[in-house]
Design a protein around this motif. Structure first.
Motif, PDB file in Angstrom:
ATOM      1  N   MET A 128       0.811  -1.215   0.000  1.00  0.00           N
ATOM      2  CA  MET A 128       0.000   0.000   0.000  1.00  0.00           C
ATOM      3  C   MET A 128       0.847   1.269   0.000  1.00  0.00           C
ATOM      4  O   MET A 128       0.320   2.360  -0.230  1.00  0.00           O
ATOM      5  N   ASP A 129       2.145   1.131   0.245  1.00  0.00           N
ATOM      6  CA  ASP A 129       3.023   2.301   0.235  1.00  0.00           C
ATOM      7  C   ASP A 129       3.072   2.909  -1.165  1.00  0.00           C
ATOM      8  O   ASP A 129       3.052   2.192  -2.169  1.00  0.00           O
ATOM      9  N   GLY A 130       3.141   4.229  -1.210  1.00  0.00           N
ATOM     10  CA  GLY A 130       3.299   4.915  -2.489  1.00  0.00           C
ATOM     11  C   GLY A 130       2.005   5.295  -3.170  1.00  0.00           C
ATOM     12  O   GLY A 130       2.034   5.884  -4.251  1.00  0.00           O
ATOM     13  N   ILE A 131       0.867   4.983  -2.579  1.00  0.00           N
ATOM     14  CA  ILE A 131      -0.409   5.412  -3.155  1.00  0.00           C
ATOM     15  C   ILE A 131      -0.656   6.850  -2.702  1.00  0.00           C
ATOM     16  O   ILE A 131      -0.778   7.104  -1.501  1.00  0.00           O
ATOM     17  N   PRO A 132      -0.722   7.794  -3.634  1.00  0.00           N
ATOM     18  CA  PRO A 132      -0.822   9.207  -3.245  1.00  0.00           C
ATOM     19  C   PRO A 132      -2.070   9.519  -2.422  1.00  0.00           C
ATOM     20  O   PRO A 132      -3.172   9.091  -2.761  1.00  0.00           O
ATOM     21  N   GLY A 133      -1.880  10.270  -1.361  1.00  0.00           N
ATOM     22  CA  GLY A 133      -3.015  10.682  -0.558  1.00  0.00           C
ATOM     23  C   GLY A 133      -3.886  11.700  -1.248  1.00  0.00           C
ATOM     24  O   GLY A 133      -5.031  11.921  -0.861  1.00  0.00           O
ATOM     25  N   THR A 134      -3.340  12.354  -2.289  1.00  0.00           N
ATOM     26  CA  THR A 134      -4.092  13.379  -3.020  1.00  0.00           C
ATOM     27  C   THR A 134      -5.034  12.791  -4.060  1.00  0.00           C
ATOM     28  O   THR A 134      -5.817  13.527  -4.663  1.00  0.00           O
ATOM     29  N   LEU A 135      -4.965  11.474  -4.288  1.00  0.00           N
ATOM     30  CA  LEU A 135      -5.908  10.857  -5.219  1.00  0.00           C
ATOM     31  C   LEU A 135      -7.326  11.023  -4.696  1.00  0.00           C
ATOM     32  O   LEU A 135      -7.568  10.980  -3.493  1.00  0.00           O
TER      33      LEU A 135
END
Length: 217
Positions: A131-138
């Motif tokens: 799950m690391d690297g999934i942008p929070g801004t999505l």
């Protein structure tokens, strides 16, 4: 191929340098961030509209964001880099993540390819979780799709099922999971439905104005 990229770099350098544009000279990575998001959305609009001229223009606007950020990065006092360095990192990453093309690994299935991509990213970027690297801004919908996809490729689908607690959130997440199961992109489907609603609303609005004008006449 023309000299379009070097020309764009030269134009950006002129704008950023003394005697250029005061606004461009004041920008930072942080101040430019909202424009990167905006241009990415406008590019998607152009793609979905099927307008080639608009697509070419919006691709240029996205490219401008990369060139602009690279120009700002050149001025960093401790860790400067330029557009060539950005391109080299990108090329190195593509080669490393495609050992079935640039190395001697077997291509395998599409699922094999995606799992290999995730595995290599985890190894090269020191990720502790899929799950690391999934942008929070999505946006919430796009982020849900990304998380469901990562969980599925990591074989975590059964261990991390979509909650069914009766809440609106879980119902929406279940719809995203359904879209994935049917091979659909939930974001694209919702945008298409929303565009259809917008078109119908505009038509009704125009019809209402016409009726008003007719009655006033």
């Amino acid at each position: 191929m023309t000299d379009g990229i070097p020309r764009l770099v030269e134009v950006m350098d002129r704008l950023r340098s003394p005697g250029g544009c005061a606004w461009d000279a004041e920008q930072t990575h942080a101040s430019l961030a909202p424009y990167a998001l905006e241009e990415a959305h406008e590019l998607v609009d152009a793609i979905e509209a099927g307008d080639r001229a608009h697509l070419r223009e919006e691709l240029g606007d996205v490219l401008l964001q990369v060139v602009f950020h690279a120009r700002v990065a050149q001025e960093h006092p401790e860790d400067p880099f330029d557009l060539d360095a950005v391109a080299d990192v990108c090329a190195d990453k593509l080669i490393a993540r495609h050992p079935h093309v640039f190395g001697d690994e077997e291509a395998g299935t599409m699922r094999d390819h995606l799992e290999r991509w995730d595995r290599i990213k985890a190894q090269t970027q020191g990720r502790e979780s899929v799950m690391d690297g999934i942008p929070g801004t999505l946006g919430a919908l796009a982020r849900a799709q990304k998380i469901l996809g990562r969980a599925e490729r990591a074989g975590l689908g059964d261990d991390a099922p979509v909650a069914q607690d009766g809440s609106l959130g879980s119902a929406l997440l279940a719809l995203v999971a359904r879209a994935r199961a049917e091979g659909l992109d939930a974001e694209t489907e919702l945008r298409a439905a929303t565009r259809a609603l917008e078109t119908a609303a505009r038509a009704a609005e125009q019809a209402g104005r016409g009726d008003t004008q007719g009655s006033s006449g």
